[in-house]
Design an enzyme around this catalytic site. Structure first.
Site, PDB file in Angstrom:
ATOM      1  CB  CYS A  51      -1.080  -0.027   1.172  1.00 14.36           C
ATOM      2  SG  CYS A  51      -2.273  -1.169   0.985  1.00 14.36           S
ATOM      3  CD  GLU A  52       3.968   3.400   1.221  1.00  8.43           C
ATOM      4  OE1 GLU A  52       4.166   4.563   0.728  1.00  8.43           O
ATOM      5  OE2 GLU A  52       3.807   3.335   2.601  1.00  8.43           O
TER       6      GLU A  52
END
Length: 431
Positions: free
Chosen positions: A361-362
């Site tokens: 989640c980047e």
């Protein structure tokens, strides 16, 4: 194909050292690190043979542990009769756990702790590469308590800019590594080391950076180091026994980058140092070099399973896989490039322009940006090349994702040398 140990079989699948990559992905699951052991050993041998033939007796290469620290690499280094450098007590522990000869271990690092120093001395390591005055004094103090004399090299900064990634330049005057020659501080610490009890100064070390494709920066660095050695000899009568000129030879990650003849590069560096020693009236020192990337990088391939393909009309396309910055943080750290293909469609045209993205989640969780690859769909196997260095060694559990296993290939056989992490491993330190 980017490398000679990679090919495409009759089924149109990528093979690594003759082994079908799709078979490996099915057998072991993904993400999966795959290493060609025979290529690793070949690189050790050609570099060691060059330095042995053209340099003073005792000269050798030291595998740079930070590129890939695991038990099997230290077993290989031991069998190939080369040394290693370590930059932490953890790397040292790993090497000692397979009975790697302590006297052939060189302990690096610009910020060694008291524990690092005591652990190294207690285990009889060959050399500390001393980075600063405080460290020199700490080594002397602990060696005195143990009633031993510890061999050291001093790490110097020669002020060389190798014109590579800013993140991997380590030999400039203002680098955090080493003591600058230009400022006069190198001469000061040399004088202090020669008069410090419980340590034996054996010589000097420098490392100018990584991903260097030209031997010229090494020669420039050697010129400065040899000039300093001559000054030290004239001023203190100290004749340098060991000169370590570091590592940093580059690796071809994508088409268009040069391919290095590592044997010839080392031969050229050795001859240059020998000739300059003769010119300056210096005896030829034991020469050490520290290859890491050039031994393991292109021996490694990482296999992933494709989860989805997404096209944003008028903008860009993505292929999302089941790994990412957790197992290969190089792009997120400094925009490093890799080549990639769809392993089960390796014979098909690479005509899909996209970004290969990871699962974390980047937004910056990208493995390869703006590449041409085969069109993929869920369940396909993606292969990212040249992942043997600084992938497993910098892997993390970000987002609580388990780190992949490492499978070694040799003679057409495959074996696990690092097992896949489990959920229990993720919580093993939690209380």
């Amino acid at each position: 194909m980017l490398y000679k140990n990679l090919s495409v079989n009759n089924e149109g699948h990528l093979t690594i050292a003759g082994v079908d990559s799709v078979y490996l992905a099915k057998k072991y699951g993904t993400p999966l690190y795959v290493m060609d052991e025979e290529l690793v050993r070949h690189r050790c041998r050609i570099q060691q043979s060059a330095i042995e033939k053209y340099c003073a007796p005792g000269s050798m290469i030291l595998f740079a542990s930070k590129a890939l620290s695991m038990k099997e690499m230290y077993r290989i280094a031991k069998q190939e009769n080369i040394g290693v450098d370590v930059v932490s007590s953890g790397e040292l522990y790993t090497a000692l756990s397979v009975d790697f000869p302590a006297e052939k271990i060189f302990f690096h690092g610009s910020s060694k702790t008291d524990f690092d120093i005591s652990y190294g001395i207690d285990n009889g390591i060959g050399y500390f590469i001393v980075d600063n005055v405080e460290e020199l004094e700490a080594i002397s103090e602990y060696a005195g308590k143990k009633d031993v004399t510890q061999n050291i090299l001093l790490r110097l900064a020669p002020g060389i800019d190798p014109h590579t990634f800013e993140a991997v330049k380590t030999g400039k005057v203002d680098s955090k590594f080493g003591v600058a020659i230009e400022t006069g501080q190198a001469m000061e610490i040399t004088e202090k080391a020669l008069n410090t009890p419980n340590v034996q100064l054996m010589g000097f070390h420098c490392h100018i950076g990584s991903q260097i494709f030209d031997i010229e920066p090494f020669c420039d660095g050697a010129d400065i180091m040899l000039g300093f050695m001559k000054e030290v000899k004239d001023k203190f009568g100290f004749e340098t026994e060991i000169l370590n000129i570091g590592g940093g030879l580059g690796v071809k990650y994508v088409e268009g980058e040069p391919e290095i003849d590592y044997h010839q590069c080392i031969v050229d560096a050795c001859k240059y140092v020998n000739d300059k020693c003769d010119e300056k009236g210096l005896r030829q020192p034991i020469l050490l070099m520290e290859p890491g990337r050039s031994i393991v990088a292109d021996a490694g391939v990482t296999l992933y399973t494709v989860n989805s393909t997404k096209t944003i009309p008028g903008y860009k396309s993505y292929i999302a896989v089941d790994g990412g910055m957790g197992d290969n943080p190089r792009f997120a750290l400094y925009g490093a490039k890799h080549s990639a293909l769809i392993a089960n469609k390796a014979s098909e045209p690479a005509d899909f322009h996209c970004t290969l993205a990871g699962r974390c989640c980047e937004s910056d969780d990208v493995i390869c940006e703006d590449i041409d690859i085969q069109k993929a769909e869920r369940g396909d196997i993606a292969a990212v090349l040249t992942t043997g260095a600084y992938n497993y060694s910098m892997a993390s559990n970000y987002n609580r994702v388990c780190r992949p296993p490492i499978v070694m290939l040799k003679g057409g056989e495959d074996r696990v040398v690092v097992r896949r992490e489990t959920f229990d491993d993720l919580t093993a330190c939690d209380l």
